[in-house]
Design a protein around this motif. Structure first.
Motif, PDB file in Angstrom:
ATOM      1  N   LYS A   1      28.055  85.062  91.581  1.00 30.35           N
ATOM      2  CA  LYS A   1      28.502  83.948  92.483  1.00 30.35           C
ATOM      3  C   LYS A   1      29.338  82.925  91.593  1.00 30.35           C
ATOM      4  CE  LYS A   1      26.742  80.651  95.817  1.00 30.35           C
ATOM      5  NZ  LYS A   1      25.500  80.237  96.763  1.00 30.35           N
ATOM      6  N   GLU A   2      28.651  82.422  90.148  1.00 30.89           N
ATOM      7  CA  GLU A   2      28.920  81.541  89.632  1.00 30.89           C
ATOM      8  C   GLU A   2      30.731  81.768  89.275  1.00 30.89           C
ATOM      9  OE1 GLU A   2      28.611  79.980  85.236  1.00 30.89           O
ATOM     10  OE2 GLU A   2      26.879  80.576  86.230  1.00 30.89           O
ATOM     11  N   TYR A   3      30.814  82.960  88.841  1.00 28.65           N
ATOM     12  CA  TYR A   3      32.328  83.242  88.790  1.00 28.65           C
ATOM     13  C   TYR A   3      33.303  83.315  89.914  1.00 28.65           C
ATOM     14  CZ  TYR A   3      36.540  85.837  87.038  1.00 28.65           C
ATOM     15  OH  TYR A   3      37.799  86.137  86.492  1.00 28.65           O
TER      16      TYR A   3
ATOM     17  N   GLN B   1      32.870  81.454  92.172  1.00 28.79           N
ATOM     18  CA  GLN B   1      33.243  79.939  92.990  1.00 28.79           C
ATOM     19  C   GLN B   1      34.348  79.326  92.150  1.00 28.79           C
ATOM     20  OE1 GLN B   1      31.870  77.683  95.011  1.00 28.79           O
ATOM     21  NE2 GLN B   1      31.001  79.418  96.074  1.00 28.79           N
ATOM     22  N   SER B   2      34.218  79.944  90.577  1.00 28.62           N
ATOM     23  CA  SER B   2      35.421  79.292  89.769  1.00 28.62           C
ATOM     24  C   SER B   2      36.813  79.862  90.110  1.00 28.62           C
ATOM     25  CB  SER B   2      35.108  79.935  88.441  1.00 28.62           C
ATOM     26  OG  SER B   2      35.131  81.077  88.053  1.00 28.62           O
TER      27      SER B   2
ATOM     28  N   GLN C   1      33.078  87.190  82.504  1.00 29.98           N
ATOM     29  CA  GLN C   1      32.134  85.896  82.732  1.00 29.98           C
ATOM     30  C   GLN C   1      31.483  85.807  81.134  1.00 29.98           C
ATOM     31  OE1 GLN C   1      30.143  87.358  86.714  1.00 29.98           O
ATOM     32  NE2 GLN C   1      29.367  85.427  86.251  1.00 29.98           N
TER      33      GLN C   1
ATOM     34  N   ALA D   1      24.655  88.300  85.398  1.00 28.23           N
ATOM     35  CA  ALA D   1      24.894  87.566  86.684  1.00 28.23           C
ATOM     36  C   ALA D   1      23.789  88.086  87.503  1.00 28.23           C
ATOM     37  CB  ALA D   1      26.163  88.154  87.215  1.00 28.23           C
TER      38      ALA D   1
END
Length: 262
Positions: A66-68, A70-71, A100, A105
């Motif tokens: 999810k973090e990647y 979002q970016s 990442q 993740a």
């Protein structure tokens, strides 16, 4: 730990199977080693999504958490293709992505190092026939879906059993779906002695649904076959609780045909 690597690489296409409640993703790395997401219920607490990310420029495909996602969401089309565990469970390995910076993740289950892909062994059930049928191939599913509309004989998806190898690798044997035309019963068989016994009883081979391990390895569970004499129905399960439920309903355990990812 020579069995796996934890890097998912660019330009690799996933093989995806989804139902309304389960999701499984398979991705082959550059050295041919495969990983599987561990059949996690989509709404289970403690799950994090795995995204397939297709960049609008260059059609580069990567997988990330999810973090990647979002970016890069403004420069790529992102879709959820599976779920990972946020915390490691027994047998899991970290899911990391080179995009990442090798940051973990989530956690997934690995398959055998020689795997070229796995498919989900699925249980279908016909209320009209009181018949269970387990299939893992599209041809097997098509056979069952041909019954839709015939309320007396139609089959519906019931539950996933486990994952099996699509192609033969060391330590596996073909898993046959067998059919008895008189009893209208479908069953699975992998051991030569089981196939011989079923053939002598009037069963015939329909097709190879996949390949299962002949001995227990990491991340596999025994595939148990059960039979109900009164209903002339065979069932299969890797879940001890399900096996107990079947036996309480009058099914008799026939034995273990092999071992599958579960």
């Amino acid at each position: 730990r020579p069995w796996w690597r934890t890097l998912f690489t660019r330009n690799r296409v996933s093989v995806l199977y989804c139902t309304t409640t389960m999701s499984e993703v398979h991705t082959i790395t550059q050295d041919g080693r495969a990983f599987r997401c561990g059949l996690l219920p989509m709404k289970e607490m403690g799950c994090t999504p795995l995204y397939k990310i297709v960049f609008k420029k260059g059609d580069t495909i990567v997988f990330g958490g999810k973090e990647y996602q979002q970016s890069v969401k403004d420069e790529a089309d992102c879709s959820i293709v599976g779920y990972m565990s946020e915390r490691p469970k027994k047998g899991m390995v970290p899911f990391t992505s080179i995009v990442q910076g090798s940051k973990v993740a989530g956690y997934v289950f690995p398959t055998h190092k020689d795997s070229t892909g796995v498919s989900l062994l699925k249980m279908y059930y016909s209320r009209g026939r009181c018949d269970h049928a387990a299939v893992a191939t599209s041809a097997g599913e098509q056979d069952l879906l041909l019954s839709l509309g015939d309320k007396k004989h139609e089959y519906y998806f019931d539950k996933p059993i486990g994952s099996i190898e699509v192609s033969p690798i060391e330590g596996t044997t073909p898993l046959f779906r067998m059919w008895h035309g008189h009893h209208l019963n479908s069953t699975l068989a992998a051991k030569p002695e089981t196939i011989d016994t079923l053939t002598s009883q009037g069963y015939c081979k329909v097709r190879i649904e996949g390949h299962i391990f002949t001995s227990q390895t990491f991340f596999t569970s025994p595939l148990q076959i059960l039979y109900h004499e009164g209903m002339k129905d065979s069932a299969a399960s890797c879940d001890p609780k399900e096996v107990n439920t079947y036996t309480e309903q009058g099914y008799i355990i026939q034995g273990i045909e092999g071992y599958v990812y579960h």
